[in-house]
Scaffold this active site. Structure first.
Site, PDB file in Angstrom:
ATOM      1  CB  SER A  87      41.135  41.129  32.417  1.00  0.00           C
ATOM      2  OG  SER A  87      41.271  42.091  33.416  1.00  0.00           O
ATOM      3  CG  HIS A 139      40.506  46.634  31.873  1.00  0.00           C
ATOM      4  ND1 HIS A 139      39.177  46.306  32.038  1.00  0.00           N
ATOM      5  CD2 HIS A 139      41.222  45.622  32.403  1.00  0.00           C
ATOM      6  CE1 HIS A 139      39.097  45.144  32.672  1.00  0.00           C
ATOM      7  NE2 HIS A 139      40.325  44.702  32.908  1.00  0.00           N
ATOM      8  CG  HIS A 169      39.333  46.508  38.239  1.00  0.00           C
ATOM      9  ND1 HIS A 169      39.824  47.019  37.062  1.00  0.00           N
ATOM     10  CD2 HIS A 169      38.815  45.291  37.938  1.00  0.00           C
ATOM     11  CE1 HIS A 169      39.612  46.147  36.086  1.00  0.00           C
ATOM     12  NE2 HIS A 169      39.002  45.095  36.583  1.00  0.00           N
ATOM     13  CE1 TYR A 175      43.604  46.545  39.653  1.00  0.00           C
ATOM     14  CE2 TYR A 175      41.836  44.991  40.072  1.00  0.00           C
ATOM     15  CZ  TYR A 175      42.719  45.594  39.200  1.00  0.00           C
ATOM     16  OH  TYR A 175      42.712  45.248  37.871  1.00  0.00           O
ATOM     17  CD  GLU A 176      41.505  50.396  37.634  1.00  0.00           C
ATOM     18  OE1 GLU A 176      41.922  51.240  36.825  1.00  0.00           O
ATOM     19  OE2 GLU A 176      40.462  49.743  37.461  1.00  0.00           O
ATOM     20  CB  ALA A 190      39.731  37.514  33.330  1.00  0.00           C
ATOM     21  CG  MET A 223      40.553  40.917  41.640  1.00  0.00           C
ATOM     22  SD  MET A 223      42.196  41.555  41.295  1.00  0.00           S
ATOM     23  CE  MET A 223      43.184  40.066  41.437  1.00  0.00           C
ATOM     24  CB  SER A 224      35.439  43.192  38.236  1.00  0.00           C
ATOM     25  OG  SER A 224      35.254  42.021  37.463  1.00  0.00           O
ATOM     26  CG  ASN A 263      43.845  32.143  37.113  1.00  0.00           C
ATOM     27  OD1 ASN A 263      43.156  33.015  36.579  1.00  0.00           O
ATOM     28  ND2 ASN A 263      43.973  32.061  38.415  1.00  0.00           N
ATOM     29  CG  HIS A 294      46.985  41.231  34.446  1.00  0.00           C
ATOM     30  ND1 HIS A 294      45.638  40.942  34.583  1.00  0.00           N
ATOM     31  CD2 HIS A 294      47.045  42.301  33.599  1.00  0.00           C
ATOM     32  CE1 HIS A 294      44.932  41.810  33.857  1.00  0.00           C
ATOM     33  NE2 HIS A 294      45.765  42.630  33.252  1.00  0.00           N
TER      34      HIS A 294
END
Ligand SMILES: O=P(O)(O)O[C@@H]1C[C@H](O)[C@@H](CO)O1
Ligand SMILES: Nc1nc2[nH]cnc2c(=O)[nH]1
Length: 367
Positions: free
Chosen positions: A111, A142, A164, A166-167, A194, A297-298, A321, A337
């Site tokens: 990201s 992306h 991802h 979650y997509e 990220a 998340m990846s 973060n 995000h």
């Protein structure tokens, strides 16, 4: 009424509704039947390149009669069959013929790190929509392009946009491009992401070189390799203890020193959660106790797929973060995000230089 339970804060459990003996009240036979026979849907998340629903269990109730879709019997399709070898081969041929190149290094841009692909020289660009059987990127930051060209003398292909879980894509679909890379000729995977820093020593903008991972989705029984194994990709039971190439980690540390950013470079453990929500404090605490330094998340399923087909892996997390692991931590420190993207932008230059220098070393060593 079915009972439910809440933790009472000291590790044990209280029953708050329904059951009074601490055991589940169970399901009625009607509830059991409904649960055993979910109806199916035809969303993209449930289907492979053929487009039709081929059987991932789904709670969408529009699919019609249990076990069938419009009268057609549903045969469950395990993840590994979503993209058979021949389909991957077809995609790889499309890219090799279209670019006139056989890339040796594959890069996945995290990201806000799409600029890693912008430094590629003489780029041949493939929009994901134009690649046969390719999914599309749906996340901001992306772009959704595959860039093939040269970098520091090496032939490379970069995904400017990853897929991802979650997509709505199954893990095998998220990591399918890694197999495409393999069949294009790629030997080295550079995966970037990220991530939130859980290790209290990490600062925003630091880079964590991944030397291991905790596969939370795997703990829950999900894997990109689930289903029949095709030995043309790799073995049924791949070992993952040496997943992250130590030579490349050491070289990256040296490069970090040469760049004068050694205090911003760490080596640590990444964990992938399903997302798209960021974590609760209790989850972050638990991850820290498990030895996790950064959470995202990846990447993990991409690394599993790459190691399965014997690629050398280098991966890093840009810490975008800091994660709160105590309830007393600052309450306005919530991840978002926009912040992830903004921080990534400020560190693009350093990330690009690190990647370019490492690729140069690989290229010189093999020349
Ligand atoms: O693709 P990566 O893992 O770099 O992206 C992370 C995880 C989510 O997609 C997003 C959350 O801000 O950043
Ligand atoms: N899961 C997760 N992914 C991230 N990507 C960037 N920051 C974070 C984070 O704090 N948690």
């Amino acid at each position: 009424m079915t009972g439910y339970k809440v933790a009472n804060g000291n590790g044990s459990t209280n029953v708050t509704n329904g059951s009074t003996n601490g055991h589940s009240n169970g399901l009625s036979s009607a509830e059991y039947t409904a649960q055993e026979n979910p109806t199916m849907c035809s969303r993209d998340c449930c289907s492979g390149p053929g487009g039709s629903n081929r059987g991932n269990t789904c709670t969408d109730k529009k699919g019609g009669k249990a076990g069938s879709l419009n009268g057609e019997k549903i045969i469950p399709t395990p993840q590994s069959l979503l993209y058979p070898y021949e389909v991957i081969e077809e995609i790889a041929d499309f890219i090799v013929k279209g670019s006139g190149m056989r890339p040796k290094i594959g890069i996945i841009c995290g990201s806000g790190l799409g600029s890693l692909a912008d430094i590629i020289q003489d780029p041949k660009i493939f929009e994901y929509e134009k690649i046969p059987n390719f999914p599309v990127s749906t996340v901001e930051g992306h772009a959704g392009r595959l860039v093939v060209g040269t970098l520091e003398g090496a032939t490379v292909m970069a995904m400017q946009g990853r897929f991802h879980f979650y997509e709505g894509y199954p893990l095998a679909k998220c990591s399918m491009p890694v197999r495409v890379m393999k069949l294009c000729g790629v030997e080295y995977l550079f995966a970037t992401n990220a991530a939130g820093g859980i290790n209290p020593r990490f600062a925003v903008g630091d880079i964590m070189l991944m030397h291991d991972h905790v596969n939370m989705l795997g703990f829950a029984g999900n894997s990109p390799l689930q289903g029949p194994n095709d030995p043309r990709f790799g073995p049924r039971f791949p070992a993952l203890v040496n997943s992250y190439n130590k030579d490349l980690i050491n070289k990256a540390i040296e490069i970090g020193k040469a760049m004068g950013i050694e205090s911003n470079i760490h080596v640590g453990v990444y964990s992938c959660l399903g997302g798209p929500n960021y974590e609760t404090i209790a989850e972050l605490k638990a991850l820290r106790m498990m030895g996790v330094d950064a959470v995202g998340m990846s990447t993990v399923h991409e690394v599993i797929t790459a190691r399965h087909c014997d690629m050398k892996v280098f991966a890093f997390s840009l810490i975008t973060n800091k994660c709160a692991t105590e309830y007393s931590d600052k309450k306005d420190d919530e991840a978002n995000h926009e912040e992830v993207m903004a921080v990534a932008k400020t560190r693009q230059k350093a990330c690009c230089e690190l990647v370019a220098r490492l690729i140069r070393e690989i290229h010189l060593a093999s020349a």
